[in-house]
Design an enzyme around this catalytic site. Structure first.
Site, PDB file in Angstrom:
ATOM      1  N   SER A  82      25.403  23.585   0.597  1.00 14.18           N
ATOM      2  CA  SER A  82      25.233  24.925   1.164  1.00 14.18           C
ATOM      3  C   SER A  82      25.818  26.020   0.283  1.00 14.18           C
ATOM      4  CB  SER A  82      25.871  24.991   2.553  1.00 14.18           C
ATOM      5  OG  SER A  82      25.170  24.140   3.429  1.00 14.18           O
ATOM      6  N   PHE A  83      26.868  25.688  -0.457  1.00 16.20           N
ATOM      7  CA  PHE A  83      27.515  26.677  -1.313  1.00 16.20           C
ATOM      8  C   PHE A  83      26.555  27.211  -2.380  1.00 16.20           C
ATOM      9  CE2 PHE A  83      30.924  28.245  -4.168  1.00 16.20           C
ATOM     10  CZ  PHE A  83      31.687  28.916  -3.232  1.00 16.20           C
ATOM     11  N   GLU A  84      25.558  26.417  -2.753  1.00 14.69           N
ATOM     12  CA  GLU A  84      24.595  26.830  -3.771  1.00 14.69           C
ATOM     13  C   GLU A  84      23.431  27.641  -3.217  1.00 14.69           C
ATOM     14  OE1 GLU A  84      27.158  23.773  -5.115  1.00 14.69           O
ATOM     15  OE2 GLU A  84      25.722  23.557  -3.475  1.00 14.69           O
TER      16      GLU A  84
ATOM     17  N   LEU B 198      24.243  21.904   6.331  1.00 16.66           N
ATOM     18  CA  LEU B 198      25.301  21.416   7.210  1.00 16.66           C
ATOM     19  C   LEU B 198      26.584  21.367   6.401  1.00 16.66           C
ATOM     20  CD1 LEU B 198      26.243  20.127   9.896  1.00 16.66           C
ATOM     21  CD2 LEU B 198      25.528  17.911   8.965  1.00 16.66           C
ATOM     22  N   VAL B 199      27.562  22.152   6.817  1.00 20.24           N
ATOM     23  CA  VAL B 199      28.841  22.233   6.105  1.00 20.24           C
ATOM     24  C   VAL B 199      29.876  21.446   6.893  1.00 20.24           C
ATOM     25  CG1 VAL B 199      30.620  23.770   5.206  1.00 20.24           C
ATOM     26  CG2 VAL B 199      28.231  24.534   5.251  1.00 20.24           C
ATOM     27  N   VAL B 200      30.310  20.328   6.316  1.00 18.73           N
ATOM     28  CA  VAL B 200      31.343  19.508   6.958  1.00 18.73           C
ATOM     29  C   VAL B 200      32.357  19.086   5.913  1.00 18.73           C
ATOM     30  CG1 VAL B 200      29.838  18.613   8.768  1.00 18.73           C
ATOM     31  CG2 VAL B 200      30.072  17.351   6.645  1.00 18.73           C
TER      32      VAL B 200
ATOM     33  N   ARG C  45      38.686  24.346   4.899  1.00 16.21           N
ATOM     34  CA  ARG C  45      37.733  24.320   3.796  1.00 16.21           C
ATOM     35  C   ARG C  45      36.299  24.510   4.282  1.00 16.21           C
ATOM     36  NH1 ARG C  45      34.670  20.812   0.570  1.00 16.21           N
ATOM     37  NH2 ARG C  45      34.441  21.687  -1.509  1.00 16.21           N
TER      38      ARG C  45
ATOM     39  N   TRP D  64      22.972  17.918   1.041  1.00 18.05           N
ATOM     40  CA  TRP D  64      24.122  17.272   1.671  1.00 18.05           C
ATOM     41  C   TRP D  64      23.748  16.959   3.116  1.00 18.05           C
ATOM     42  CZ3 TRP D  64      28.337  15.120  -0.131  1.00 18.05           C
ATOM     43  CH2 TRP D  64      29.409  14.876   0.736  1.00 18.05           C
TER      44      TRP D  64
END
Length: 184
Positions: A75-77, A99-101, A107, A41
């Site tokens: 990132s969740f994986e 990168l978590v967006v 969320r 991502w």
């Protein structure tokens, strides 16, 4: 008073900077193998972390051939992959980058927090150090300026995570040697 000793025949002009000698990093007693797990991502941003990490970790004594690269959807994986990799006992360290967006503040903060906690759990269960460059910016916009800012930021994080990884591996190598020798 401190005085700089200098050969009277050798003068450095203010225009010509004096280059510092290359940094000598401590070397490992045993071979190290590192897994680098990266989310796909926003790959064009996150890959800057990987590129900088690879350059810095090589400077610190771990050859590129000793780094295995893995890519996951998001990132969740990352934590599940980190856990499976840690359980193989093939790796002395695992590095996570993502990168978590998201449009909603709750969320992406939830995802980032969940990922970090899961990585810590894996690290403590397996005793394989796990390093995180999983970042969640407060504000991220799909604009060229934000992409460029975060690419540069991830490059810095790649250097920092390589430094933390190498220093921790050296510390653990020394500590495990002391434990084996009955010193600790």
């Amino acid at each position: 008073m401190n005085q700089m000793l200098q050969d009277p025949e050798v003068r450095h002009s203010p225009e010509a900077p004096v280059s510092a000698p290359p940094t000598q990093h401590r070397r490992f007693a045993k071979p190290q193998r590192v897994a680098f797990v990266q989310s796909s991502w926003h790959r064009e941003v996150v890959e800057e972390c990987r590129i900088a990490f690879l350059a810095e970790i090589e400077a610190r004594g771990i050859a590129p051939a000793q780094i295995d690269l893995f890519e996951v959807p998001g990132s969740f994986e990352i934590p599940l992959h980190a856990q499976i990799l840690a359980k193989t006992r093939r790796y002395t360290a695992i590095v996570a980058a993502g990168l978590v967006v998201d449009g909603g503040i709750y969320r992406h903060e939830f995802v980032a927090d969940t990922v970090i906690k899961a990585l810590m759990d894996v690290q403590l269960r397996t005793e394989v150090p796990i390093f995180s460059a999983v970042l969640t910016p407060q504000h991220f916009h799909e604009s060229a300026a934000h992409f460029e800012f975060f690419r540069k930021h991830f490059a810095v994080k790649g250097i920092e995570v390589a430094e933390a990884c190498a220093n921790t591996l050296l510390s653990l190598e020394r500590l495990r040697g002391q434990v084996a020798a009955g010193i600790v």
